[in-house]
Design a protein around this motif. Structure first.
Motif, mmCIF file in Angstrom:
data_model
loop_
_atom_site.group_PDB
_atom_site.id
_atom_site.type_symbol
_atom_site.label_atom_id
_atom_site.label_comp_id
_atom_site.label_asym_id
_atom_site.label_seq_id
_atom_site.Cartn_x
_atom_site.Cartn_y
_atom_site.Cartn_z
ATOM 1 N N GLU A 320 0.828 -1.208 0.000
ATOM 2 C CA GLU A 320 0.000 0.000 0.000
ATOM 3 C C GLU A 320 0.868 1.266 0.000
ATOM 4 O O GLU A 320 0.548 2.253 -0.678
ATOM 5 C CB GLU A 320 -0.928 -0.012 1.211
ATOM 6 C CG GLU A 320 -1.975 -1.117 1.148
ATOM 7 C CD GLU A 320 -2.786 -1.223 2.431
ATOM 8 O OE1 GLU A 320 -2.501 -0.447 3.372
ATOM 9 O OE2 GLU A 320 -3.669 -2.083 2.504
ATOM 10 N N THR A 321 1.970 1.227 0.748
ATOM 11 C CA THR A 321 2.864 2.379 0.797
ATOM 12 C C THR A 321 3.487 2.651 -0.564
ATOM 13 O O THR A 321 3.573 3.810 -1.020
ATOM 14 C CB THR A 321 3.961 2.150 1.855
ATOM 15 O OG1 THR A 321 3.349 1.949 3.134
ATOM 16 C CG2 THR A 321 4.899 3.344 1.936
ATOM 17 N N TRP A 323 2.281 1.708 -3.515
ATOM 18 C CA TRP A 323 1.219 2.165 -4.431
ATOM 19 C C TRP A 323 0.917 3.643 -4.230
ATOM 20 O O TRP A 323 0.804 4.400 -5.198
ATOM 21 C CB TRP A 323 -0.037 1.337 -4.202
ATOM 22 C CG TRP A 323 -1.164 1.703 -5.131
ATOM 23 C CD1 TRP A 323 -1.389 1.231 -6.389
ATOM 24 C CD2 TRP A 323 -2.226 2.627 -4.853
ATOM 25 N NE1 TRP A 323 -2.507 1.799 -6.922
ATOM 26 C CE2 TRP A 323 -3.050 2.666 -6.001
ATOM 27 C CE3 TRP A 323 -2.558 3.420 -3.762
ATOM 28 C CZ2 TRP A 323 -4.182 3.472 -6.082
ATOM 29 C CZ3 TRP A 323 -3.668 4.227 -3.843
ATOM 30 C CH2 TRP A 323 -4.476 4.248 -4.984
ATOM 31 N N LEU A 324 0.836 4.065 -2.978
ATOM 32 C CA LEU A 324 0.566 5.474 -2.706
ATOM 33 C C LEU A 324 1.692 6.366 -3.212
ATOM 34 O O LEU A 324 1.464 7.455 -3.754
ATOM 35 C CB LEU A 324 0.368 5.693 -1.205
ATOM 36 C CG LEU A 324 -0.962 5.208 -0.619
ATOM 37 C CD1 LEU A 324 -0.926 5.287 0.898
ATOM 38 C CD2 LEU A 324 -2.116 6.035 -1.160
ATOM 39 N N ALA A 325 2.925 5.917 -3.034
ATOM 40 C CA ALA A 325 4.060 6.701 -3.509
ATOM 41 C C ALA A 325 4.018 6.849 -5.031
ATOM 42 O O ALA A 325 4.295 7.928 -5.574
ATOM 43 C CB ALA A 325 5.369 6.045 -3.070
ATOM 44 N N GLN A 327 1.307 6.693 -6.926
ATOM 45 C CA GLN A 327 0.207 7.586 -7.274
ATOM 46 C C GLN A 327 0.593 9.047 -7.098
ATOM 47 O O GLN A 327 0.263 9.906 -7.909
ATOM 48 C CB GLN A 327 -1.026 7.261 -6.413
ATOM 49 C CG GLN A 327 -1.626 5.894 -6.676
ATOM 50 C CD GLN A 327 -2.094 5.748 -8.101
ATOM 51 O OE1 GLN A 327 -2.853 6.572 -8.613
ATOM 52 N NE2 GLN A 327 -1.630 4.696 -8.773
ATOM 53 N N ALA A 328 1.303 9.325 -6.029
ATOM 54 C CA ALA A 328 1.708 10.709 -5.759
ATOM 55 C C ALA A 328 2.693 11.210 -6.806
ATOM 56 O O ALA A 328 2.614 12.356 -7.269
ATOM 57 C CB ALA A 328 2.319 10.807 -4.368
#
Length: 337
Positions: A320-321, A323-325, A327-328
């Motif tokens: 999840e970490t 994936w978020l990185a 996306q950002a």
């Protein structure tokens, strides 16, 4: 019955006398005599217990308590042989009954080191205060300005640091308590009343098994009724908080600033990283690892490593970490013209 080394049991009262003083209404059994308080699960015929949550109705039906305090809608679930007091706030009424039937033993008189020590190998440094009934095993050192409350039992070859307070506790052999540790203070228990929050008397103990180490300025609260237990050879860092009724396994490691809420159970060989936080009534399986800064709000199976807030298995957290990185980074700011 609370441990008589730490709690004085006062004169018994009838159910009717109790009801009059705790703001309850007698449903039946007003002439029955009550001598102690206890939870539903362990109460006997001389004890009073309470139903604080509907999820414990099964425990109410099976209790052996001589008297139960319940809300009006739960009267039918109470055992036929039990006396019944009706209260809108059963837990608060039970807390008031606790104060009427039990009182902590206070440090009214200090004893001499010779009365407490097993033999001459015990070292008591200047400024130490020992309550009545304290027993200290061979080879133990109690450092300066420490206070050991009435009834406390300390094993052999222990080191109790400076400015430590120990009360309502049984301590095994080879235990180390570093400076400023607080063992056996009242656990954080409160309940609501019409006049606001009130403290719930804490009638349990702390048990530190052999080889436990507790770091400087760490706190371990005594149980609300059952004991807070720290298992053999567990090592606790500085500035750690262990709440009431926790049962910590053997060989656990807790890094600094870990906070363990009440009624947590951990298996053997569990590791808590620094600043980990554990919610109440959580079970952590044997060999599990809690990463630094994790906030645990669900049970952790044996052998797993959890991280994040709310904590989850570390592989899921890392996915999840990442994936978020991604996306950002994919959403770049538009260039200025």
């Amino acid at each position: 019955m609370p441990d008589t080394r730490f709690f004085q049991t006062l004169s018994p009262l009838t159910v009717a006398e109790l009801a009059a003083q705790i703001g309850g209404e007698v449903e039946r059994g007003g002439d029955r005599t009550i001598a102690s308080v206890a939870p539903l699960s362990s109460a006997d015929g001389g004890a009073i217990a309470f139903l604080g949550d509907r999820k414990f109705v099964a425990a109410l039906a099976g209790t052996r308590a001589g008297c139960v305090i319940v809300p009006a809608e739960a009267v039918a679930s109470a055992p036929a042989e039990a006396a019944v007091i009706i209260s809108r706030t059963p837990q608060a009424s039970w807390a008031m009954a606790s104060a009427l039937l039990h009182r902590p033993v206070t440090l009214d008189r200090a004893i001499q080191a010779s009365e407490a020590a097993e033999d001459d190998s015990v070292v008591i440094e200047p400024g130490v205060v020992l309550g009545e009934g304290v027993r200290i095993g061979r080879g133990t050192r109690i450092c300066a300005n420490t206070v050991i409350g009435p009834g406390v039992q300390i094993g052999r070859d222990c080191v109790i640091g400076s400015n430590v307070t120990v009360g309502f506790a049984l301590i095994g052999d080879r235990v180390k308590l570093y400076a400023g540790a607080r063992i056996g203070e009242a656990g954080f228990g409160a309940t609501g009343t019409a006049a606001g929050a009130m403290d719930i008397p804490q009638l349990g103990r702390v048990i530190l098994q052999d080889g436990v180490t507790v770091g400087a300025n760490s706190c371990i609260d005594r149980g609300a009724y059952d004991d807070t237990v720290i298992g053999e050879n567990t090592k606790i860092d500085n500035l750690v908080m262990v709440g009431h009724n926790c049962v910590i396994g053997r060989n656990n490691l807790m890094a600094a600033n870990t906070g363990i809420s009440g009624s947590v159970t951990s298996g053997d060989n569990v590791i808590f990283g620094g600043k980990a936080g554990i919610g109440d009534h959580i079970t952590i399986g044997e060999g599990a690892r809690v990463a630094a800064g994790a906030g645990v709000l669900a049970n952790i199976p044996a052998g797993e490593t959890w991280s994040g807030y709310p904590a989850r298995p570390i592989r899921q957290f890392l996915r999840e970490t990442i994936w978020l990185a991604k996306q950002a980074s994919s959403k770049k700011a538009p260039k200025e013209s």
